[in-house]
Motif scaffolding. Sequence first.
Motif, PDB file in Angstrom:
ATOM      1  N   ALA A  25       0.817  -1.220   0.000  1.00  0.00           N
ATOM      2  CA  ALA A  25       0.000   0.000   0.000  1.00  0.00           C
ATOM      3  C   ALA A  25       0.850   1.270   0.000  1.00  0.00           C
ATOM      4  CB  ALA A  25      -0.945   0.006   1.200  1.00  0.00           C
ATOM      5  N   THR A  53      -7.647  -6.437  -0.745  1.00  0.00           N
ATOM      6  CA  THR A  53      -7.157  -5.245  -0.048  1.00  0.00           C
ATOM      7  C   THR A  53      -7.512  -5.335   1.431  1.00  0.00           C
ATOM      8  OG1 THR A  53      -6.922  -2.842  -0.165  1.00  0.00           O
ATOM      9  CG2 THR A  53      -9.156  -3.685  -0.304  1.00  0.00           C
ATOM     10  N   GLY A  57      -4.532  -0.843   2.535  1.00  0.00           N
ATOM     11  CA  GLY A  57      -4.943  -0.359   1.220  1.00  0.00           C
ATOM     12  C   GLY A  57      -5.938   0.783   1.326  1.00  0.00           C
TER      13      GLY A  57
END
Lengths: 112, 153
Positions: A25, A53, A57
């Motif tokens: 990320a 994710t 994220g």
Amino acid sequence: MEITFREVDEVTIVSISGSVDGLTAEGLQGALGAQIREGRTRLVADFTNVEYTSSAGLRALLSTMKEVRQRGGDFRLAAVRGEVHRVLELSGFTSILKLYGDVDAAVASYSH
Amino acid sequence: MIDPVETLREVGRSSISFVPENKRDAIRAILQMVDAAASSSGGGTDWFDVKLAVEEVCMNLVDHGYGPAGGPIDVRLLAGEEAIVVTIRDEAKPFPPEKAPMPDLASGWEDRPVGGLGWHLIRKLMDSIEYESSPADGNRLTLVKRRAVPREN
């Protein structure tokens, strides 16, 4: 995770593939931040190939969105898949980020 | 409580001696272990949720729980037809899950804080969360994900 950038109609499309997680990320946020600081403030993230994710994220997405909106632009998402979409929904992100079914619709949204 | 509904078998385990210098390697090894367990168990949404929960807990451990000396992180995955059970043991600063603040999910983008969503997602995605902590045995977190398998009645 892999990211590639391309320009269509003065919109910067960021195609992301793989996982946007605690390992990747920050790299995504850094790459998007560099685009923003070069003056590219109409961003579309193509999530077609994002399979996973986590909150790391989400942090990158929200930071990017805030940075670019403060410069008068926006960060819009396209083609967010089922499980990833559910994570965005559970986190209340679908009410603050603009999501589109595909990249073309997200790009077109900037000329409305 | 976890119902002893069925026999669970171990489908993955990762025992790591974490030090801050190997943070990325530690997280990578744990996530790869979960991916391998998911693949060998058929994958699907339940495993997506388990991977997310494991990542959130372990990221919190390496970012907040442990100091510069690090310590052990032991992640164990058990699976059966009806449930996936995750146990995570560590010797970090105790963090009972109820201490995690509720996130702001409603304010506008300008006021929305960045971060603080990890435990919120774990609560949403797991069916049960148990936490025990003692000076002698360290911390033990048990997460249960009920599997979305149609059952015959």
